[in-house]
Scaffold this motif. Sequence first.
Motif, mmCIF file in Angstrom:
data_model
loop_
_atom_site.group_PDB
_atom_site.id
_atom_site.type_symbol
_atom_site.label_atom_id
_atom_site.label_comp_id
_atom_site.label_asym_id
_atom_site.label_seq_id
_atom_site.Cartn_x
_atom_site.Cartn_y
_atom_site.Cartn_z
ATOM 1 N N LYS A 159 0.701 -1.312 -0.039
ATOM 2 C CA LYS A 159 -0.215 -0.062 0.016
ATOM 3 C C LYS A 159 0.885 1.249 0.022
ATOM 4 C CE LYS A 159 -4.201 -1.926 2.082
ATOM 5 N NZ LYS A 159 -5.045 -1.866 3.241
ATOM 6 N N GLY A 160 1.938 1.233 0.788
ATOM 7 C CA GLY A 160 2.875 2.529 0.772
ATOM 8 C C GLY A 160 3.242 2.856 2.073
ATOM 9 N N VAL A 161 3.767 4.070 2.290
ATOM 10 C CA VAL A 161 4.299 4.243 3.580
ATOM 11 C C VAL A 161 3.551 5.453 3.994
ATOM 12 C CG1 VAL A 161 6.296 5.376 4.799
ATOM 13 C CG2 VAL A 161 6.788 3.531 3.011
ATOM 14 N N PHE A 162 3.011 5.542 5.110
ATOM 15 C CA PHE A 162 2.136 6.479 5.784
ATOM 16 C C PHE A 162 2.620 7.361 7.076
ATOM 17 C CE2 PHE A 162 -0.068 3.379 3.443
ATOM 18 C CZ PHE A 162 -0.847 4.227 2.757
ATOM 19 N N VAL A 163 2.212 8.517 7.252
ATOM 20 C CA VAL A 163 2.394 9.170 8.517
ATOM 21 C C VAL A 163 1.834 8.580 9.479
ATOM 22 C CG1 VAL A 163 2.613 11.531 9.527
ATOM 23 C CG2 VAL A 163 2.933 11.186 6.996
ATOM 24 N N ARG A 164 2.352 8.457 10.632
ATOM 25 C CA ARG A 164 1.597 7.874 11.810
ATOM 26 C C ARG A 164 0.475 8.704 12.202
ATOM 27 N NH1 ARG A 164 4.633 4.476 16.002
ATOM 28 N NH2 ARG A 164 2.786 5.312 17.057
ATOM 29 N N GLU A 165 -0.319 8.432 12.813
ATOM 30 C CA GLU A 165 -1.518 9.215 13.221
ATOM 31 C C GLU A 165 -1.105 10.301 14.323
ATOM 32 O OE1 GLU A 165 -4.634 9.579 12.209
ATOM 33 O OE2 GLU A 165 -4.239 7.993 10.534
ATOM 34 N N ASP A 166 -0.151 10.145 15.202
ATOM 35 C CA ASP A 166 0.270 10.891 16.307
ATOM 36 C C ASP A 166 1.623 11.561 15.796
ATOM 37 O OD1 ASP A 166 1.645 8.670 16.379
ATOM 38 O OD2 ASP A 166 1.299 8.354 18.773
ATOM 39 N N ALA A 167 2.375 11.364 14.555
ATOM 40 C CA ALA A 167 3.430 12.062 14.357
ATOM 41 C C ALA A 167 3.519 13.467 14.225
ATOM 42 C CB ALA A 167 3.584 11.335 13.220
ATOM 43 N N ALA A 168 2.370 13.961 13.896
ATOM 44 C CA ALA A 168 2.537 15.341 13.924
ATOM 45 C C ALA A 168 2.885 16.295 15.283
ATOM 46 C CB ALA A 168 1.186 16.124 13.110
ATOM 47 N N ALA A 169 2.411 15.608 16.310
ATOM 48 C CA ALA A 169 2.513 16.177 17.609
ATOM 49 C C ALA A 169 4.031 16.492 17.881
ATOM 50 C CB ALA A 169 1.915 15.493 18.629
ATOM 51 N N PRO A 170 4.336 17.732 18.345
ATOM 52 C CA PRO A 170 5.749 18.252 18.718
ATOM 53 C C PRO A 170 6.237 17.228 19.869
ATOM 54 C CG PRO A 170 4.255 19.857 18.828
ATOM 55 C CD PRO A 170 3.377 18.833 18.627
ATOM 56 N N ALA A 171 7.489 16.541 19.444
ATOM 57 C CA ALA A 171 8.232 15.627 20.472
ATOM 58 C C ALA A 171 9.682 15.854 20.576
ATOM 59 C CB ALA A 171 7.748 14.122 19.881
#
Length: 121
Positions: A68-80
Amino acid sequence: MVEKTGRPGYLQIADDLRTQIRTGSLASGAALPSTAQLCQRYDVSASVVKAAISVLRTEGLIVGQQGKGVFVREDAAAPAEEPASSEVMEQLAQMRSTLAALGDRIADLEKAVFQGPKRSR
């Protein structure tokens, strides 16, 4: 395009994609561009793109789904905080660069030593 700054290209690409994820340009759940598209965008080989994707996968920012591909994780945009492994990744990049330079030096030495005409038996 990857710049000739001394920093490995795959790390420059990972930095750019990480920034896009953090700023929301690549939204949670969004598919990353294909390897071919990234190769064209950054003017690099597929192995460089795959190394950058591997860095982001190790950091937990993206996930791959077979077929299917490579996807951004659901919680990845949160600053860490920067991952603890970033120092290790930088050291690995430096080691790869050093090994590549050593490989080039060995190739040059082999050319110098074995440059004479071949003898027939």
